[in-house]
Write an enzyme that holds these catalytic residues in place. Structure first.
Site, PDB file in Angstrom:
ATOM      1  N   LYS A  12       0.848  -1.202   0.000  1.00  0.00           N
ATOM      2  CA  LYS A  12       0.000   0.000   0.000  1.00  0.00           C
ATOM      3  C   LYS A  12       0.892   1.265   0.000  1.00  0.00           C
ATOM      4  CE  LYS A  12      -3.671  -2.635   2.126  1.00  0.00           C
ATOM      5  NZ  LYS A  12      -4.894  -2.632   2.903  1.00  0.00           N
ATOM      6  N   HIS A  93      -8.293  -3.001  -6.323  1.00  0.00           N
ATOM      7  CA  HIS A  93      -8.269  -3.114  -4.860  1.00  0.00           C
ATOM      8  C   HIS A  93      -9.422  -2.271  -4.294  1.00  0.00           C
ATOM      9  CE1 HIS A  93      -7.093  -2.743  -0.697  1.00  0.00           C
ATOM     10  NE2 HIS A  93      -6.351  -3.832  -0.876  1.00  0.00           N
ATOM     11  N   GLU A  95      -9.626  -0.330  -1.896  1.00  0.00           N
ATOM     12  CA  GLU A  95      -9.281   1.050  -1.540  1.00  0.00           C
ATOM     13  C   GLU A  95      -9.270   1.951  -2.781  1.00  0.00           C
ATOM     14  OE1 GLU A  95      -5.733   0.147   0.689  1.00  0.00           O
ATOM     15  OE2 GLU A  95      -6.964  -0.774   2.239  1.00  0.00           O
ATOM     16  N   GLU A 164     -11.118 -10.474  -1.503  1.00  0.00           N
ATOM     17  CA  GLU A 164     -10.844  -9.705  -0.293  1.00  0.00           C
ATOM     18  C   GLU A 164     -12.142  -9.089   0.238  1.00  0.00           C
ATOM     19  OE1 GLU A 164      -6.427  -8.428  -0.133  1.00  0.00           O
ATOM     20  OE2 GLU A 164      -7.555  -6.877  -1.168  1.00  0.00           O
ATOM     21  N   GLY A 170      -7.562  -5.156   7.053  1.00  0.00           N
ATOM     22  CA  GLY A 170      -6.994  -4.385   8.151  1.00  0.00           C
ATOM     23  C   GLY A 170      -7.802  -4.443   9.438  1.00  0.00           C
ATOM     24  N   SER A 209      -6.603  -9.511   6.504  1.00  0.00           N
ATOM     25  CA  SER A 209      -6.145  -9.904   7.849  1.00  0.00           C
ATOM     26  C   SER A 209      -5.452 -11.263   7.886  1.00  0.00           C
ATOM     27  CB  SER A 209      -7.310  -9.857   8.855  1.00  0.00           C
ATOM     28  OG  SER A 209      -7.792  -8.533   8.957  1.00  0.00           O
TER      29      SER A 209
HETATM   30  P1  PGA Z   1      -4.570  -6.622   5.318  1.00  0.00           P
HETATM   31  O1  PGA Z   1      -4.806  -6.011   3.858  1.00  0.00           O
HETATM   32  O2  PGA Z   1      -3.782  -7.896   5.147  1.00  0.00           O
HETATM   33  O3  PGA Z   1      -3.818  -5.561   6.064  1.00  0.00           O
HETATM   34  O4  PGA Z   1      -5.929  -6.903   5.895  1.00  0.00           O
HETATM   35  C1  PGA Z   1      -5.057  -6.832   2.755  1.00  0.00           C
HETATM   36  C2  PGA Z   1      -5.207  -5.989   1.500  1.00  0.00           C
HETATM   37  O5  PGA Z   1      -5.759  -4.882   1.571  1.00  0.00           O
HETATM   38  O6  PGA Z   1      -4.773  -6.416   0.405  1.00  0.00           O
END
Ligand code: PGA
Length: 251
Positions: A12, A93, A95, A164, A170, A209
């Site tokens: 990220k 993704h 985000e 995901e 997260g 996670s």
């Molecule tokens: P994370 O993120 O392992 O921190 O939950 C995964 C991702 O966003 O690809």
């Protein structure tokens, strides 16, 4: 021959040159853990440096622009990503989808542009908390897949899917192994429907996670071909815990 589990770190917006030592340590350790395939997706600014130093691990980008050319100040094209030394790009993704309002059509265009220059693609799909709570998780993920899967010739050979769930990124929460297996089976069926027999070999990663403590269990879910890891990929110590868990499953 069965494919090796594919463990990909998504850094990220983390990573300055001070973190190159983590990438080096991950690369050195990967030499001992050949039963897993390992890659890192650092920010654009570190792709070239990591590619130059790493012998074994794959290196990719976290996004790309769908077009080449002039009038896109601040953007990075797939050709530029490739030139920097990346072998793949993550697209879609959650985000990017939420913070940059990327639609399925945008994500598909990015994936097809990346494939066109010879990059591999990791396409992310997942459901929101409210979709999961409403019992609509599978429909939501199916719709994302239908809208964003690249349709280019031979796409199935260079596409990886990352499932995901948004509520797991997260958060420290994960679905049950049964829930992950059910979702991955649905994704597999959709891939075969779209790509024909080639869809049976597309890797489907779980992300959200994943940590050294839960990696073995999550990687054991049905149709899980690896993991996309955010927070736990930022230090060699944590990331290696996940890679070891993946390699030991294959031992
Ligand atoms: P994370 O993120 O392992 O921190 O939950 C995964 C991702 O966003 O690809």
């Amino acid at each position: 021959m069965a494919q090796r589990p594919y463990i990909v770190g998504n850094w990220k917006m983390h990573g300055t040159r001070a973190m190159l030592s983590e990438a080096r340590a991950i690369d050195r350790a990967a030499e001992r853990l050949l039963k897993a395939e390992v890659a890192l997706a650092p920010p654009f600014t570190l792709i070239h440096a990591i590619r130059r130093e790493a012998q074994l691990i794959g290196v990719g980008a976290q996004d790309c622009h769908p077009e080449d050319g002039n009038e896109h100040t601040g953007e990075i094209s797939p050709a530029m990503v490739k030139d920097a030394g990346a072998g793949f790009v993550i697209v879609g993704h959650s985000e990017r989808r939420s913070q940059h309002h990327e639609t399925d059509a945008d994500v598909r265009a990015k994936a097809e542009a990346a494939l066109a220059v010879g990059l591999g693609v990791i396409l992310c799909v997942g459901e929101s908390t409210s979709q999961r709570d409403a019992g609509e998780a599978e429909q939501a993920v199916a719709a994302r897949l239908d809208g964003s899967l690249p349709r280019a010739e031979h796409a199935a050979e260079r596409v990886t899917i990352a499932y995901e769930p948004l509520w797991c990124i997260g958060s420290g929460c994960t679905p049950t192994v049964g829930e992950i297996g059910a979702m991955h089976r649905m994704i597999r069926a959709r891939l075969v429907e779209t790509y024909g027999p080639g869809g049976a070999a597309v890797r489907i990663l779980y992300g959200g996670s994943v940590k050294p403590e839960n990696a073995a269990e999550l990687l054991g879910a049905d149709e899980v071909g690896g993991a996309l890891v955010g927070g736990a990929s930022l230090t060699a110590e944590n990331f290696l815990g996940i890679i070891v868990a993946a390699a030991e499953r294959e031992a």
